[in-house]
Design a protein around this motif. Sequence first.
Motif, PDB file in Angstrom:
ATOM      1  N   THR A   1       5.102  -2.596   7.595  1.00 43.63           N
ATOM      2  CA  THR A   1       6.415  -2.343   8.169  1.00 43.63           C
ATOM      3  C   THR A   1       6.700  -0.853   8.074  1.00 43.63           C
ATOM      4  OG1 THR A   1       8.750  -2.976   8.236  1.00 43.63           O
ATOM      5  CG2 THR A   1       7.757  -2.761   6.034  1.00 43.63           C
ATOM      6  N   SER A   2       7.585  -0.408   8.969  1.00 41.96           N
ATOM      7  CA  SER A   2       8.017   1.001   8.919  1.00 41.96           C
ATOM      8  C   SER A   2       9.407   1.072   9.535  1.00 41.96           C
ATOM      9  CB  SER A   2       7.024   1.900   9.663  1.00 41.96           C
ATOM     10  OG  SER A   2       7.257   1.838  11.045  1.00 41.96           O
ATOM     11  N   PRO A   3      10.076   2.191   9.331  1.00 41.98           N
ATOM     12  CA  PRO A   3      11.413   2.312   9.922  1.00 41.98           C
ATOM     13  C   PRO A   3      11.358   2.423  11.446  1.00 41.98           C
ATOM     14  CG  PRO A   3      11.060   3.944   8.175  1.00 41.98           C
ATOM     15  CD  PRO A   3       9.731   3.348   8.509  1.00 41.98           C
ATOM     16  N   GLY A   4      10.212   2.758  11.962  1.00 41.10           N
ATOM     17  CA  GLY A   4      10.088   2.980  13.405  1.00 41.10           C
ATOM     18  C   GLY A   4       9.711   1.713  14.162  1.00 41.10           C
TER      19      GLY A   4
ATOM     20  N   LEU B   1       1.066  -2.706   4.174  1.00 39.27           N
ATOM     21  CA  LEU B   1       0.652  -1.302   4.103  1.00 39.27           C
ATOM     22  C   LEU B   1       1.702  -0.350   4.641  1.00 39.27           C
ATOM     23  CD1 LEU B   1      -2.979  -1.841   5.410  1.00 39.27           C
ATOM     24  CD2 LEU B   1      -2.320  -1.220   3.068  1.00 39.27           C
ATOM     25  N   ALA B   2       1.975   0.688   3.885  1.00 41.79           N
ATOM     26  CA  ALA B   2       2.787   1.799   4.403  1.00 41.79           C
ATOM     27  C   ALA B   2       1.921   2.585   5.380  1.00 41.79           C
ATOM     28  CB  ALA B   2       3.233   2.689   3.256  1.00 41.79           C
ATOM     29  N   GLU B   3       2.555   3.108   6.417  1.00 41.04           N
ATOM     30  CA  GLU B   3       1.813   3.924   7.393  1.00 41.04           C
ATOM     31  C   GLU B   3       2.224   5.380   7.237  1.00 41.04           C
ATOM     32  OE1 GLU B   3       1.025   2.554  11.526  1.00 41.04           O
ATOM     33  OE2 GLU B   3       2.299   4.247  12.074  1.00 41.04           O
ATOM     34  N   ASN B   4       1.260   6.203   6.892  1.00 42.32           N
ATOM     35  CA  ASN B   4       1.506   7.636   6.773  1.00 42.32           C
ATOM     36  C   ASN B   4       0.607   8.379   7.750  1.00 42.32           C
ATOM     37  OD1 ASN B   4       3.351   7.241   4.773  1.00 42.32           O
ATOM     38  ND2 ASN B   4       2.187   8.219   3.141  1.00 42.32           N
ATOM     39  N   ASN B   5       1.239   9.026   8.698  1.00 43.26           N
ATOM     40  CA  ASN B   5       0.481   9.718   9.745  1.00 43.26           C
ATOM     41  C   ASN B   5      -0.580   8.814  10.352  1.00 43.26           C
ATOM     42  OD1 ASN B   5       1.902  12.196   9.658  1.00 43.26           O
ATOM     43  ND2 ASN B   5       0.937  12.606   7.686  1.00 43.26           N
ATOM     44  N   GLY B   6      -0.155   7.602  10.638  1.00 43.90           N
ATOM     45  CA  GLY B   6      -1.018   6.646  11.325  1.00 43.90           C
ATOM     46  C   GLY B   6      -2.123   6.082  10.458  1.00 43.90           C
ATOM     47  N   ASN B   7      -2.020   6.258   9.151  1.00 49.33           N
ATOM     48  CA  ASN B   7      -3.144   5.879   8.295  1.00 49.33           C
ATOM     49  C   ASN B   7      -2.629   5.296   6.982  1.00 49.33           C
ATOM     50  OD1 ASN B   7      -5.863   5.865   7.251  1.00 49.33           O
ATOM     51  ND2 ASN B   7      -6.295   7.575   8.623  1.00 49.33           N
TER      52      ASN B   7
ATOM     53  N   GLY C   1       0.846  -1.189   0.000  1.00 53.84           N
ATOM     54  CA  GLY C   1       0.000   0.000   0.000  1.00 53.84           C
ATOM     55  C   GLY C   1       0.873   1.227   0.000  1.00 53.84           C
ATOM     56  N   SER C   2       1.621   1.370  -1.092  1.00 56.19           N
ATOM     57  CA  SER C   2       2.621   2.438  -1.199  1.00 56.19           C
ATOM     58  C   SER C   2       2.885   2.700  -2.676  1.00 56.19           C
ATOM     59  CB  SER C   2       3.929   1.963  -0.547  1.00 56.19           C
ATOM     60  OG  SER C   2       5.012   2.785  -0.927  1.00 56.19           O
ATOM     61  N   ASN C   3       3.257   3.932  -2.999  1.00 53.45           N
ATOM     62  CA  ASN C   3       3.704   4.200  -4.370  1.00 53.45           C
ATOM     63  C   ASN C   3       5.186   4.567  -4.415  1.00 53.45           C
ATOM     64  OD1 ASN C   3       3.596   6.718  -3.268  1.00 53.45           O
ATOM     65  ND2 ASN C   3       2.365   7.674  -4.882  1.00 53.45           N
ATOM     66  N   SER C   4       5.900   4.219  -3.364  1.00 55.74           N
ATOM     67  CA  SER C   4       7.336   4.507  -3.354  1.00 55.74           C
ATOM     68  C   SER C   4       8.060   3.531  -4.279  1.00 55.74           C
ATOM     69  CB  SER C   4       7.872   4.349  -1.927  1.00 55.74           C
ATOM     70  OG  SER C   4       9.271   4.277  -1.958  1.00 55.74           O
ATOM     71  N   SER C   5       8.996   4.077  -5.071  1.00 51.93           N
ATOM     72  CA  SER C   5       9.758   3.200  -5.973  1.00 51.93           C
ATOM     73  C   SER C   5      10.732   2.334  -5.170  1.00 51.93           C
ATOM     74  CB  SER C   5      10.515   4.034  -7.005  1.00 51.93           C
ATOM     75  OG  SER C   5      11.426   4.889  -6.335  1.00 51.93           O
ATOM     76  N   VAL C   6      10.969   2.708  -3.910  1.00 49.52           N
ATOM     77  CA  VAL C   6      11.849   1.888  -3.062  1.00 49.52           C
ATOM     78  C   VAL C   6      11.081   1.451  -1.811  1.00 49.52           C
ATOM     79  CG1 VAL C   6      14.050   2.799  -3.887  1.00 49.52           C
ATOM     80  CG2 VAL C   6      12.834   4.036  -2.100  1.00 49.52           C
ATOM     81  N   SER C   7       9.841   1.076  -2.035  1.00 54.73           N
ATOM     82  CA  SER C   7       8.950   0.753  -0.915  1.00 54.73           C
ATOM     83  C   SER C   7       9.462  -0.419  -0.062  1.00 54.73           C
ATOM     84  CB  SER C   7       7.565   0.395  -1.471  1.00 54.73           C
ATOM     85  OG  SER C   7       6.771  -0.172  -0.445  1.00 54.73           O
ATOM     86  N   ILE C   8       9.583  -0.157   1.229  1.00 57.37           N
ATOM     87  CA  ILE C   8       9.987  -1.235   2.138  1.00 57.37           C
ATOM     88  C   ILE C   8       8.830  -2.234   2.304  1.00 57.37           C
ATOM     89  CG2 ILE C   8      11.749   0.122   3.317  1.00 57.37           C
ATOM     90  CD1 ILE C   8       9.822   0.635   5.618  1.00 57.37           C
ATOM     91  N   ASN C   9       7.621  -1.757   2.148  1.00 62.50           N
ATOM     92  CA  ASN C   9       6.467  -2.670   2.228  1.00 62.50           C
ATOM     93  C   ASN C   9       6.409  -3.590   1.021  1.00 62.50           C
ATOM     94  OD1 ASN C   9       4.673  -2.157   4.719  1.00 62.50           O
ATOM     95  ND2 ASN C   9       5.425  -0.140   4.089  1.00 62.50           N
ATOM     96  N   LYS C  10       6.827  -3.081  -0.121  1.00 64.68           N
ATOM     97  CA  LYS C  10       6.887  -3.947  -1.311  1.00 64.68           C
ATOM     98  C   LYS C  10       7.958  -5.032  -1.099  1.00 64.68           C
ATOM     99  CE  LYS C  10       7.114  -3.918  -6.328  1.00 64.68           C
ATOM    100  NZ  LYS C  10       7.401  -3.127  -7.539  1.00 64.68           N
TER     101      LYS C  10
HETATM  102  C1  LIG Z   1       3.969  11.799   5.222  1.00 68.09           C
HETATM  103  C2  LIG Z   1       4.587  10.659   5.969  1.00 68.09           C
HETATM  104  C3  LIG Z   1       4.009  10.219   7.138  1.00 68.09           C
HETATM  105  C4  LIG Z   1       4.560   9.140   7.822  1.00 68.09           C
HETATM  106  N1  LIG Z   1       3.930   8.688   8.944  1.00 68.09           N
HETATM  107  C5  LIG Z   1       4.391   7.593   9.566  1.00 68.09           C
HETATM  108  C6  LIG Z   1       3.682   7.037  10.666  1.00 68.09           C
HETATM  109  O1  LIG Z   1       2.638   7.507  11.066  1.00 68.09           O
HETATM  110  N2  LIG Z   1       4.183   5.935  11.249  1.00 68.09           N
HETATM  111  C7  LIG Z   1       5.353   5.324  10.816  1.00 68.09           C
HETATM  112  O2  LIG Z   1       5.748   4.324  11.382  1.00 68.09           O
HETATM  113  N3  LIG Z   1       6.033   5.824   9.764  1.00 68.09           N
HETATM  114  C8  LIG Z   1       5.584   6.939   9.130  1.00 68.09           C
HETATM  115  N4  LIG Z   1       6.250   7.436   8.051  1.00 68.09           N
HETATM  116  C9  LIG Z   1       7.463   6.759   7.603  1.00 68.09           C
HETATM  117  C10 LIG Z   1       7.090   5.612   6.657  1.00 68.09           C
HETATM  118  O3  LIG Z   1       6.791   4.478   7.433  1.00 68.09           O
HETATM  119  C11 LIG Z   1       8.266   5.322   5.730  1.00 68.09           C
HETATM  120  O4  LIG Z   1       8.378   6.400   4.816  1.00 68.09           O
HETATM  121  C12 LIG Z   1       8.124   4.005   4.992  1.00 68.09           C
HETATM  122  O5  LIG Z   1       9.256   3.846   4.175  1.00 68.09           O
HETATM  123  C13 LIG Z   1       6.848   3.954   4.182  1.00 68.09           C
HETATM  124  O6  LIG Z   1       6.701   2.690   3.590  1.00 68.09           O
HETATM  125  P1  LIG Z   1       7.045   2.438   2.036  1.00 68.09           P
HETATM  126  O7  LIG Z   1       8.551   2.548   1.921  1.00 68.09           O
HETATM  127  O8  LIG Z   1       6.554   1.073   1.802  1.00 68.09           O
HETATM  128  O9  LIG Z   1       6.352   3.521   1.249  1.00 68.09           O
HETATM  129  C14 LIG Z   1       5.729   8.519   7.348  1.00 68.09           C
HETATM  130  C15 LIG Z   1       6.313   8.989   6.160  1.00 68.09           C
HETATM  131  C16 LIG Z   1       5.750  10.034   5.485  1.00 68.09           C
HETATM  132  C17 LIG Z   1       6.407  10.502   4.199  1.00 68.09           C
END
Ligand SMILES: Cc1cc2nc3c(=O)[nH]c(=O)nc-3n(C[C@H](O)[C@H](O)[C@H](O)COP(=O)(O)O)c2cc1C
Length: 179
Positions: free
Chosen positions: A112-115, A76-82, A8-17
């Motif tokens: 997954t996320s970096p955090g 799923l990528a998590e962006n601002n908790g969503n 659930g990401s459009n990153s070309s280097v998506s960690i979720n992918k």
């Molecule tokens: C706008 C934005 C909001 C983010 N919010 C969160 C968050 O709420 N929780 C989290 O763990 N990581 C958050 N991140 C970091 C993402 O987890 C990280 O960019 C991750 O690489 C996203 O997954 P993807 O690489 O598959 O796209 C956020 C990143 C961005 C750019």
Amino acid sequence: MKIIAFAGSNSSVSINKMLATYAASLFEGADVEILDLNDYEAPLYGIDIENKIGQAEQAVQFLLKLKSADIFVLSLAENNGNYSVAFKNIIDWCSRIERDFFNKKPMLLMATSPGRGGGSLVLEIAKSNLPRFDSNVKAVFSLPSFEYNFNQETSTISNAELDSELKKAVKIVQEAAQN
Ligand SMILES: Cc1cc2nc3c(=O)[nH]c(=O)nc-3n(C[C@H](O)[C@H](O)[C@H](O)COP(=O)(O)O)c2cc1C
């Protein structure tokens, strides 16, 4: 068994992918297809554009792929908790064509996320939201601290405990699909 896996990401280097690709590779005897949301980039959903164009062709194509699945692997990528905007956008377009697009097929739901949270907030949202689209989530897996726990050279989980947890989740989904 056809597995449709995507992030659930459009990153070309998506960690979720990367995680979805690894998880999909753990299923036995499966035909795996990895989708990329960038290949289904519809315009930003809004009622005005829907009135203008009708169904987004990207959503029509995406739905066709979903229909071919026996198993879903979704991370799923998590962006601002969503959800990321990319994921929300394609499911909004799809929902205007048909609502039951996960078709009760067994799903491995991950994030997954970096955090350290490992996308736990988006997973909670998905668990309550995805059933609206007839999801059938059989197992949930969160990979925290991606950089520490995933070896990008071998494309595998480096933390043995987490790797074993994922393998158990894969087994549950595989068995559900075979029954
Ligand atoms: C706008 C934005 C909001 C983010 N919010 C969160 C968050 O709420 N929780 C989290 O763990 N990581 C958050 N991140 C970091 C993402 O987890 C990280 O960019 C991750 O690489 C996203 O997954 P993807 O690489 O598959 O796209 C956020 C990143 C961005 C750019």
